[in-house]
Design a protein around this motif. Structure first.
Motif, PDB file in Angstrom:
ATOM      1  N   VAL A  88       0.837  -1.202   0.000  1.00  0.00           N
ATOM      2  CA  VAL A  88       0.000   0.000   0.000  1.00  0.00           C
ATOM      3  C   VAL A  88       0.874   1.256   0.000  1.00  0.00           C
ATOM      4  O   VAL A  88       0.567   2.241  -0.683  1.00  0.00           O
ATOM      5  CB  VAL A  88      -0.964  -0.025   1.213  1.00  0.00           C
ATOM      6  N   VAL A  89       1.976   1.194   0.771  1.00  0.00           N
ATOM      7  CA  VAL A  89       2.913   2.334   0.771  1.00  0.00           C
ATOM      8  C   VAL A  89       3.350   2.627  -0.661  1.00  0.00           C
ATOM      9  O   VAL A  89       3.368   3.769  -1.107  1.00  0.00           O
ATOM     10  CB  VAL A  89       4.158   2.034   1.644  1.00  0.00           C
ATOM     11  N   ALA A  90       3.670   1.556  -1.394  1.00  0.00           N
ATOM     12  CA  ALA A  90       4.136   1.729  -2.768  1.00  0.00           C
ATOM     13  C   ALA A  90       3.046   2.377  -3.613  1.00  0.00           C
ATOM     14  O   ALA A  90       3.317   3.278  -4.414  1.00  0.00           O
ATOM     15  CB  ALA A  90       4.528   0.377  -3.351  1.00  0.00           C
ATOM     16  N   GLN A  91       1.795   1.942  -3.402  1.00  0.00           N
ATOM     17  CA  GLN A  91       0.702   2.538  -4.176  1.00  0.00           C
ATOM     18  C   GLN A  91       0.493   4.006  -3.808  1.00  0.00           C
ATOM     19  O   GLN A  91       0.278   4.857  -4.664  1.00  0.00           O
ATOM     20  CB  GLN A  91      -0.583   1.743  -3.962  1.00  0.00           C
ATOM     21  N   MET A  92       0.584   4.286  -2.501  1.00  0.00           N
ATOM     22  CA  MET A  92       0.414   5.677  -2.063  1.00  0.00           C
ATOM     23  C   MET A  92       1.561   6.540  -2.595  1.00  0.00           C
ATOM     24  O   MET A  92       1.356   7.664  -3.033  1.00  0.00           O
ATOM     25  CB  MET A  92       0.374   5.738  -0.532  1.00  0.00           C
ATOM     26  N   MET A  93       2.771   5.985  -2.548  1.00  0.00           N
ATOM     27  CA  MET A  93       3.938   6.744  -3.019  1.00  0.00           C
ATOM     28  C   MET A  93       3.851   6.972  -4.527  1.00  0.00           C
ATOM     29  O   MET A  93       4.256   8.023  -5.010  1.00  0.00           O
ATOM     30  CB  MET A  93       5.235   6.003  -2.684  1.00  0.00           C
ATOM     31  N   ASN A  94       3.302   6.010  -5.246  1.00  0.00           N
ATOM     32  CA  ASN A  94       3.101   6.160  -6.683  1.00  0.00           C
ATOM     33  C   ASN A  94       2.277   7.404  -6.971  1.00  0.00           C
ATOM     34  O   ASN A  94       2.537   8.139  -7.919  1.00  0.00           O
ATOM     35  CB  ASN A  94       2.341   4.939  -7.210  1.00  0.00           C
ATOM     36  N   SER A  95       1.274   7.596  -6.141  1.00  0.00           N
ATOM     37  CA  SER A  95       0.384   8.734  -6.325  1.00  0.00           C
ATOM     38  C   SER A  95       0.991  10.013  -5.730  1.00  0.00           C
ATOM     39  O   SER A  95       0.953  11.075  -6.330  1.00  0.00           O
ATOM     40  CB  SER A  95      -0.934   8.385  -5.658  1.00  0.00           C
TER      41      SER A  95
END
Lengths: 278, 284
Positions: free
Chosen positions: B117-124
């Motif tokens: 999820v961190v990776a997805q949030m960081m992507n955004s």
């Protein structure tokens, strides 16, 4: 110092805040050009749509079962080992304890391949014969998803640190009363260990609930998916549906936040009491 | 030596320490020691099962940059985590005000968020037109026509720090809380300023907590797959864990994957050696 703290607060909160605001944006807004921090139109329906895609009841059930079993079993065996290392004297104790700490430093991702092969060839389960051939072993089973997370060097270490803080007079009194070591552990030490149980329980639950890679390689059917794997429902080769993805992400984070709020008092006490002094 | 007899079954007696240790040690042998040794052995076997350095030669040929990149990312982020976590944990210890109350509630949030999820949030968050770039543009620090490109070392480091600093603070905070106020008061009455209290009293007295947290942070960064995979993917350079997944998924090449794993162990061995040296020093 205050400046650093305020910047740190912003950086800690910003991605979390972004997750919440994105979860409330409409698909049309996300596809439009330009970026706005707040949603132009709040769309709570995203949460409903996200939960209607896939079998979320099943995914939550899987995650709850795996997390609960892992936490309970690991608390039992780690507390037993921590007690033995802290309160019992036997030959090779120090060497065994220090060796067990090495496990804390091995990156789990690098041992996954041998563990996977071992569980895939586990004898007499999943259609395997006595020599581990012919079937799928522990793939697509709760056992296969739980086993690698049960024992952890960190748990043993934490309990050992916690039990080191108890006075020796406690053991002496138990011995005078004729209480053996096992009963001393069960009757005296376990009831006094709420902070350590809460600390490891919360950390273990977080780790297990959030695990992504292991369920990914150990499951092949939709029915065995965990909530983390189910997030892939909102992502394909062409598009990521950010609003639904973030809605689902927000929902799957809630059980951990509730757990932490519930365990917080013990948790902080546990960390402070153990001191994790090394 | 503890020889307390705790169990008697048909004349068989088992010392209590064996009964207490057996489950944990068995699981650790099966889940840590065996895979660890097996991956080392398999890294020296070629496809026909014969002893060979082929996997290492291939690894060095293809992945030297990635190994160096992993080492740099790990060291950089461990050092940054140490500095930030010590600052925050010390601040919690010496100041009790509204800011600490708010921050102590906020800082734990990333602990609950998985790397995926961190990776997805960081992507955004880190995207060219994501929140960070927009915020910086609104402050006049950058031009949005030329946004910061953060899907690289910088973005990866941001993600790691976001995730690891709270964990390190949590452990260090416990250690700092154990230090009695009298030590701080004694240092201050001897004329030490706050800076000296921190560097000469608080940090040395909490050295072991700091060490433990950093050893854990270091080994977690070496072994993290999801964040580098989702943030920088197959771009070169990437991290060892992404390369391991690549060798297994696309080539079914377990030999090179195991050799890459051994390089991860070597990176972790640095901290393990230092940690064990300290531990053994303490026990002597």
């Amino acid at each position: 110092m205050i400046g650093v703290m305020i910047s740190a607060s912003f950086l800690m909160l910003a991605p979390f805040f972004l997750m919440l605001t994105t979860s409330l944006k409409s698909s049309a807004e996300l596809k439009s050009i330009g970026f706005s921090i707040f949603p132009k139109e709040i769309s709570f329906a995203n949460y409903l749509v996200a939960m209607q895609r896939g079998k979320w009841v099943r995914y939550f059930y899987n995650s709850f079962v795996i997390t609960t079993v892992t936490v309970l079993v690991s608390l039992v065996i780690n507390s037993m080992a921590g007690y033995a290392f802290a309160r019992l004297r036997f030959r090779g104790r120090q060497i065994l304890f220090i060796s067990s700490l090495i496990g804390m430093m091995i990156p789990p991702q690098t041992t996954m391949i041998p563990v996977f092969i071992m569980l895939r060839h586990f004898p007499l389960v999943g259609g395997n014969d006595l020599f581990g051939s012919g079937g799928i072993g522990l793939i697509n089973s709760y056992t296969g998803l739980v086993i690698p997370f049960i024992a952890g060097s960190f748990g043993v270490f934490l309990f050992r640190q916690y039990y080191l803080n108890f006075p020796h007079s406690l053991d002496d009194a138990a011995e005078i009363d004729g209480v053996g070591k096992l009963r001393c552990f069960l009757w005296i030490y376990v009831p006094l260990s709420k902070p350590a149980f809460a600390t490891l329980g919360a950390l273990k639950a977080t780790q297990t609930w959030n695990e992504y890679i292991w369920p990914l390689i150990m499951t092949t059917t939709s029915d065995m998916r965990t909530v983390q794997l189910a997030l892939a429902l909102f992502r394909d080769e062409h598009e990521i549906q950010w609003n639904y993805l973030m809605s689902a992400t927000t929902i799957i984070t809630i059980p951990l936040v509730v757990l932490f709020l519930f365990a917080q008092r013990f948790f902080v006490e546990g960390i402070v009491t153990t001191g994790i002094k090394g | 030596m503890q020889v307390s007899i705790s169990a008697t079954r048909k004349g068989l007696t088992v010392p209590s320490y064996i009964m207490l240790l057996a489950p944990a040690v068995t699981f650790m042998l099966l889940m840590y020691a065996y895979p660890f040794l097996a991956s080392i052995v398999r890294s020296f076997l070629d496809k026909s099962g014969a002893f060979s350095f082929e996997n290492y030669l291939k690894t060095i040929d293809l992945y030297t940059k990635d190994i160096a990149f992993t080492f740099t990312v790990t060291i950089f982020n461990t050092v940054c985590t140490a500095v930030l976590a010590i600052l925050i944990a010390v601040y919690f210890r010496i100041r009790q005000n509204r800011i600490t109350t708010i921050l102590s509630a906020i800082y734990k949030l990333p602990l609950f968020i998985p790397f995926v999820v961190v990776a997805q949030m960081m992507n955004s968050f880190l995207a060219p037109h994501g929140l960070l770039n927009v915020a910086l543009a609104q402050l006049g620090l950058i031009d949005l026509k030329q946004p910061l490109q953060l899907f690289n070392f910088a973005g990866l480091s941001f993600g790691f720090l976001w995730k690891q600093v709270p964990f390190a603070v949590l452990i260090m905070h416990g250690g700092f809380q154990m230090i009695d106020n009298s030590y701080i008061e004694a240092a201050r009455s001897a004329g030490a300023g706050m800076g000296k209290v921190i560097t000469r009293v608080l940090i040395p007295m909490n050295k072991s907590s700091i060490l433990v947290s950093l050893v854990l942070v270091y080994s977690q960064i070496v072994g993290t797959f999801t964040l580098p995979y989702m943030l920088i993917g197959g771009k070169i350079p990437t991290t060892i864990t992404v390369d391991i997944a690549h060798r297994v998924n696309y080539f079914r090449d377990f030999g090179v994957a195991n050799a890459l794993g051994v390089f991860s162990y070597l990176l972790v061995l640095l901290t393990a050696w230092y940690y064990l040296k300290t531990k053994l020093g303490e026990t002597k």
